[in-house]
Design a protein around this motif. Structure first.
Motif, PDB file in Angstrom:
ATOM      1  N   TYR A   8      17.207-169.327   2.107  1.00 62.25           N
ATOM      2  CA  TYR A   8      16.687-168.184   1.373  1.00 62.25           C
ATOM      3  C   TYR A   8      17.615-167.746   0.237  1.00 62.25           C
ATOM      4  N   GLY A   9      18.760-168.421   0.093  1.00 62.34           N
ATOM      5  CA  GLY A   9      19.688-168.084  -0.976  1.00 62.34           C
ATOM      6  C   GLY A   9      20.366-166.736  -0.780  1.00 62.34           C
ATOM      7  N   VAL A  10      20.619-166.376   0.477  1.00 66.30           N
ATOM      8  CA  VAL A  10      21.242-165.089   0.790  1.00 66.30           C
ATOM      9  C   VAL A  10      22.761-165.256   0.818  1.00 66.30           C
ATOM     10  N   GLU A  11      23.454-164.458   0.012  1.00 71.29           N
ATOM     11  CA  GLU A  11      24.912-164.461   0.057  1.00 71.29           C
ATOM     12  C   GLU A  11      25.351-163.675   1.279  1.00 71.29           C
ATOM     13  N   TYR A  12      26.424-164.114   1.932  1.00 77.67           N
ATOM     14  CA  TYR A  12      26.868-163.450   3.148  1.00 77.67           C
ATOM     15  C   TYR A  12      28.368-163.578   3.306  1.00 77.67           C
ATOM     16  N   ASP A  13      28.918-162.716   4.135  1.00 78.42           N
ATOM     17  CA  ASP A  13      30.328-162.757   4.499  1.00 78.42           C
ATOM     18  C   ASP A  13      30.370-163.180   5.961  1.00 78.42           C
ATOM     19  N   GLU A  14      31.149-164.200   6.279  1.00 79.81           N
ATOM     20  CA  GLU A  14      31.237-164.734   7.649  1.00 79.81           C
ATOM     21  C   GLU A  14      31.508-163.658   8.693  1.00 79.81           C
ATOM     22  N   LYS A  15      32.279-162.623   8.345  1.00 80.03           N
ATOM     23  CA  LYS A  15      32.624-161.618   9.343  1.00 80.03           C
ATOM     24  C   LYS A  15      31.412-160.807   9.806  1.00 80.03           C
ATOM     25  N   TYR A  16      30.303-160.874   9.056  1.00 81.30           N
ATOM     26  CA  TYR A  16      29.101-160.130   9.445  1.00 81.30           C
ATOM     27  C   TYR A  16      28.056-160.989  10.139  1.00 81.30           C
ATOM     28  N   ILE A  17      28.336-162.267  10.307  1.00 79.53           N
ATOM     29  CA  ILE A  17      27.375-163.169  10.948  1.00 79.53           C
ATOM     30  C   ILE A  17      27.453-162.993  12.462  1.00 79.53           C
ATOM     31  N   PHE A  18      26.308-163.092  13.121  1.00 79.65           N
ATOM     32  CA  PHE A  18      26.231-162.929  14.563  1.00 79.65           C
ATOM     33  C   PHE A  18      27.230-163.830  15.277  1.00 79.65           C
ATOM     34  N   HIS A  19      27.713-163.373  16.390  1.00 79.57           N
ATOM     35  CA  HIS A  19      28.667-164.135  17.201  1.00 79.57           C
ATOM     36  C   HIS A  19      27.927-164.809  18.344  1.00 79.57           C
ATOM     37  N   ASP A  20      28.361-166.012  18.703  1.00 78.20           N
ATOM     38  CA  ASP A  20      27.798-166.698  19.857  1.00 78.20           C
ATOM     39  C   ASP A  20      28.202-165.956  21.122  1.00 78.20           C
ATOM     40  N   LEU A  21      27.342-165.985  22.131  1.00 78.99           N
ATOM     41  CA  LEU A  21      27.677-165.392  23.418  1.00 78.99           C
ATOM     42  C   LEU A  21      28.788-166.190  24.072  1.00 78.99           C
ATOM     43  N   LEU A  22      29.660-165.507  24.763  1.00 78.27           N
ATOM     44  CA  LEU A  22      30.727-166.182  25.494  1.00 78.27           C
ATOM     45  C   LEU A  22      30.221-166.563  26.872  1.00 78.27           C
ATOM     46  N   ASP A  23      30.664-167.702  27.396  1.00 76.51           N
ATOM     47  CA  ASP A  23      30.273-168.101  28.752  1.00 76.51           C
ATOM     48  C   ASP A  23      30.671-167.002  29.736  1.00 76.51           C
ATOM     49  N   GLY A  24      29.767-166.690  30.663  1.00 71.37           N
ATOM     50  CA  GLY A  24      30.048-165.708  31.691  1.00 71.37           C
ATOM     51  C   GLY A  24      29.694-164.289  31.294  1.00 71.37           C
ATOM     52  N   GLU A  25      29.271-164.072  30.035  1.00 68.57           N
ATOM     53  CA  GLU A  25      28.848-162.731  29.626  1.00 68.57           C
ATOM     54  C   GLU A  25      27.354-162.692  29.530  1.00 68.57           C
TER      55      GLU A  25
END
Length: 119
Positions: free
Chosen positions: A101-118
């Motif tokens: 979609y041509g969206v500029e973004y900052d990595e720090k605002y991208i969703f985080h993967d779930l951690l195992d066990g959470e």
């Protein structure tokens, strides 16, 4: 959640995200809709004790618009999430969509993967 003239076109969940495809009433903002979706669903999940721990959504969301001609392909895409994510993580998928979609973004605002066990 009140309908407010929205039309649900498709919904599908994965362990770490949800796809919700709706026809949005132009009188309501996306941020107001997401506040209602997240608030009402969190309250419901916690009230019904569907999870061992308190359920909450990550901050943020992604919202994309599509034309009427894309409805069928987007619905199929959403309904086939299990197969789709057999080869690609949510984070990989989301980054691809942002690039498509041509969206500029900052990595720090991208969703985080779930951690195992959470979760």
């Amino acid at each position: 959640m009140q309908n407010n003239g929205h039309k649900l076109l498709a919904i599908n969940t994965m362990p770490d995200h949800l796809h919700l495809f709706i026809g949005l009433n132009p009188k309501q903002s996306v941020s107001d809709l997401m506040r209602l979706v997240k608030g009402d669903s969190s309250e419901f999940v916690n009230k019904e004790k569907f999870t061992q721990h308190k359920f909450y959504w990550q901050d943020g969301y992604g919202a994309f618009s599509n034309s009427r001609s894309q409805i069928d392909s987007v619905v199929k895409y959403i309904l086939n999430q299990k197969e789709h994510h057999a080869t690609k993580t949510f984070r990989e998928e989301y980054l691809e969509i942002l690039k498509e979609y041509g969206v500029e973004y900052d990595e720090k605002y991208i969703f985080h993967d779930l951690l195992d066990g959470e979760g």
